[in-house]
Write a protein that holds these residues in place. Structure first.
Motif, PDB file in Angstrom:
ATOM      1  N   UNK A 290       0.847  -1.192   0.000  1.00  0.00           N
ATOM      2  CA  UNK A 290       0.000   0.000   0.000  1.00  0.00           C
ATOM      3  C   UNK A 290       0.884   1.243   0.000  1.00  0.00           C
ATOM      4  N   UNK A 291       0.668   2.103  -0.983  1.00  0.00           N
ATOM      5  CA  UNK A 291       1.446   3.331  -1.115  1.00  0.00           C
ATOM      6  C   UNK A 291       0.966   4.365  -0.096  1.00  0.00           C
ATOM      7  N   UNK A 292       1.903   5.137   0.454  1.00  0.00           N
ATOM      8  CA  UNK A 292       1.563   6.122   1.481  1.00  0.00           C
ATOM      9  C   UNK A 292       1.825   7.561   1.111  1.00  0.00           C
ATOM     10  N   UNK A 293       2.493   7.801  -0.039  1.00  0.00           N
ATOM     11  CA  UNK A 293       2.827   9.171  -0.443  1.00  0.00           C
ATOM     12  C   UNK A 293       2.599   9.348  -1.936  1.00  0.00           C
ATOM     13  N   UNK A 294       2.206  10.562  -2.338  1.00  0.00           N
ATOM     14  CA  UNK A 294       2.177  10.884  -3.756  1.00  0.00           C
ATOM     15  C   UNK A 294       3.616  10.932  -4.263  1.00  0.00           C
ATOM     16  N   UNK A 295       3.876  10.224  -5.365  1.00  0.00           N
ATOM     17  CA  UNK A 295       5.258  10.115  -5.812  1.00  0.00           C
ATOM     18  C   UNK A 295       5.326   9.798  -7.297  1.00  0.00           C
TER      19      UNK A 295
ATOM     20  N   UNK B  96      10.844  -2.998  -4.512  1.00  0.00           N
ATOM     21  CA  UNK B  96      11.504  -1.748  -4.901  1.00  0.00           C
ATOM     22  C   UNK B  96      11.506  -1.578  -6.413  1.00  0.00           C
ATOM     23  N   UNK B  97      11.749  -2.654  -7.130  1.00  0.00           N
ATOM     24  CA  UNK B  97      11.751  -2.597  -8.585  1.00  0.00           C
ATOM     25  C   UNK B  97      10.381  -2.291  -9.154  1.00  0.00           C
ATOM     26  N   UNK B  98       9.328  -2.849  -8.544  1.00  0.00           N
ATOM     27  CA  UNK B  98       7.976  -2.572  -9.006  1.00  0.00           C
ATOM     28  C   UNK B  98       7.609  -1.110  -8.816  1.00  0.00           C
ATOM     29  N   UNK B  99       7.964  -0.542  -7.664  1.00  0.00           N
ATOM     30  CA  UNK B  99       7.658   0.867  -7.417  1.00  0.00           C
ATOM     31  C   UNK B  99       8.452   1.760  -8.367  1.00  0.00           C
ATOM     32  N   UNK B 100       9.709   1.439  -8.580  1.00  0.00           N
ATOM     33  CA  UNK B 100      10.516   2.209  -9.525  1.00  0.00           C
ATOM     34  C   UNK B 100       9.891   2.144 -10.920  1.00  0.00           C
ATOM     35  N   UNK B 101       9.485   0.961 -11.336  1.00  0.00           N
ATOM     36  CA  UNK B 101       8.917   0.780 -12.676  1.00  0.00           C
ATOM     37  C   UNK B 101       7.608   1.552 -12.832  1.00  0.00           C
ATOM     38  N   UNK B 102       6.664   1.352 -11.920  1.00  0.00           N
ATOM     39  CA  UNK B 102       5.349   1.978 -12.053  1.00  0.00           C
ATOM     40  C   UNK B 102       5.434   3.502 -11.935  1.00  0.00           C
ATOM     41  N   UNK B 103       6.210   3.986 -10.982  1.00  0.00           N
ATOM     42  CA  UNK B 103       6.314   5.436 -10.791  1.00  0.00           C
ATOM     43  C   UNK B 103       7.120   6.100 -11.897  1.00  0.00           C
ATOM     44  N   UNK B 104       7.788   5.305 -12.715  1.00  0.00           N
ATOM     45  CA  UNK B 104       8.567   5.858 -13.803  1.00  0.00           C
ATOM     46  C   UNK B 104       7.720   6.436 -14.922  1.00  0.00           C
ATOM     47  N   UNK B 105       6.447   6.025 -15.012  1.00  0.00           N
ATOM     48  CA  UNK B 105       5.599   6.558 -16.077  1.00  0.00           C
ATOM     49  C   UNK B 105       4.260   7.071 -15.586  1.00  0.00           C
ATOM     50  N   UNK B 106       3.974   6.949 -14.283  1.00  0.00           N
ATOM     51  CA  UNK B 106       2.718   7.481 -13.766  1.00  0.00           C
ATOM     52  C   UNK B 106       2.877   7.834 -12.293  1.00  0.00           C
ATOM     53  N   UNK B 107       2.032   8.738 -11.835  1.00  0.00           N
ATOM     54  CA  UNK B 107       2.050   9.150 -10.434  1.00  0.00           C
ATOM     55  C   UNK B 107       1.352   8.102  -9.572  1.00  0.00           C
ATOM     56  N   UNK B 108       1.999   7.733  -8.489  1.00  0.00           N
ATOM     57  CA  UNK B 108       1.380   6.868  -7.488  1.00  0.00           C
ATOM     58  C   UNK B 108       0.853   7.742  -6.363  1.00  0.00           C
ATOM     59  N   UNK B 109      -0.290   7.370  -5.807  1.00  0.00           N
ATOM     60  CA  UNK B 109      -0.946   8.174  -4.777  1.00  0.00           C
ATOM     61  C   UNK B 109      -1.220   7.369  -3.519  1.00  0.00           C
ATOM     62  N   UNK B 110      -1.370   8.057  -2.388  1.00  0.00           N
ATOM     63  CA  UNK B 110      -1.693   7.335  -1.151  1.00  0.00           C
ATOM     64  C   UNK B 110      -2.944   6.472  -1.332  1.00  0.00           C
ATOM     65  N   UNK B 111      -2.849   5.234  -0.890  1.00  0.00           N
ATOM     66  CA  UNK B 111      -3.960   4.298  -1.023  1.00  0.00           C
ATOM     67  C   UNK B 111      -3.890   3.429  -2.256  1.00  0.00           C
ATOM     68  N   UNK B 112      -2.987   3.736  -3.183  1.00  0.00           N
ATOM     69  CA  UNK B 112      -2.788   2.823  -4.307  1.00  0.00           C
ATOM     70  C   UNK B 112      -2.217   1.501  -3.787  1.00  0.00           C
TER      71      UNK B 112
END
Length: 245
Positions: free
Chosen positions: A104-109, A195-211
């Motif tokens: 679960x993501x906790x910050x906009x990133x 860590x690799x999944x977060x790097x990959x997904x955030x590389x092309x879209x914004x992740x938000x709290x609750x994702x």
């Protein structure tokens, strides 16, 4: 800290674990069966990973894992809570569970390097991402009916703070169907780690709290029938119960 969301006497409440089951914010202690369990957070975008465990890739007779993560999205209608019911379509011949660690993501990133990935995590929970294989066109383009049916993804019971899971890349995952152990794996066998999944997904879209990122399942999937009781458990995170009708 562990917390859940439950409905009791018509109200949606926060709950924490206790010896009898759950403790409400006012101190009331109840058995698990006395409350209706909701997903443990108000979640946003739901990312699901396919073929992200090497042993599961082999189980499905693939020569190797995908070169890029196999990711698809799920609607919020797919989520349901602990001790709730999931329906097996009457025409299904193969419907299987998938025990998965949910991040679960906790910050906009955005553009998060892997060395900073854990800084944007709020916590973890357990997901059981059922698949109806009859409807699968192929693993690279899963039909909506495979993974987005109402209540096809139980999640919970607890949302665990990331600080309480010191090594999420070394957790045992197990599934029992009617008390028979059918799946036994470990998060260390992920093809692409958290860590690799977060790097990959955030590389092309914004992740938000609750994702939420559902990180895939190890080998050992088996067909589930109406009347089955399925328990998906992740070491240190929780034990999620679901009933098939």
């Amino acid at each position: 800290m562990r917390q859940a969301r439950v409905v009791y006497e018509g109200r949606t409440l926060t709950a924490t674990p206790c010896a009898t089951g759950v403790r409400l914010a006012d101190g009331t202690e109840l058995r698990e069966e006395q409350v209706t369990w909701l997903p443990p957070g108000e979640f946003g975008t739901i990312f699901a990973l396919g073929l992200n465990y090497a042993d599961h890739v082999r189980e499905l007779k693939f020569q190797k894992a995908p070169e890029e993560p196999l990711v698809f999205l799920k609607g919020p209608n797919a989520l349901t809570g602990h001790r709730r019911v999931t329906h097996r379509p009457p025409d299904a011949t193969f419907m299987h569970y998938e025990c998965e660690l949910a991040v679960v993501i906790g910050k906009t990133c955005k553009n998060v390097p892997r060395e900073s990935a854990y800084d944007v995590i709020r916590g973890y929970t357990v997901a059981n991402d059922y698949a109806i294989r009859d409807y699968l066109e192929n693993f690279y383009r899963p039909n909506l009916r495979v993974k987005n049916r109402d209540a096809c993804t139980p999640i919970g019971p607890w949302l665990i703070d990331k600080a309480d899971v010191p090594d999420p890349m070394n957790l045992r995952l197990r599934t029992w169907v009617n008390d028979k152990l059918t799946q036994d794996g470990n998060t260390r066998d992920m093809v692409l780690d958290i860590a690799g999944l977060i790097e990959y997904l955030s590389g092309f879209m914004t992740l938000n709290p609750g994702d939420v990122i559902l990180t895939g399942t190890p080998e050992g999937v088996a067909d589930c029938k109406s009347g089955d009781r399925v328990v998906t458990e992740i070491e240190g995170v929780g034990s999620l119960i679901n009933f098939i009708e």
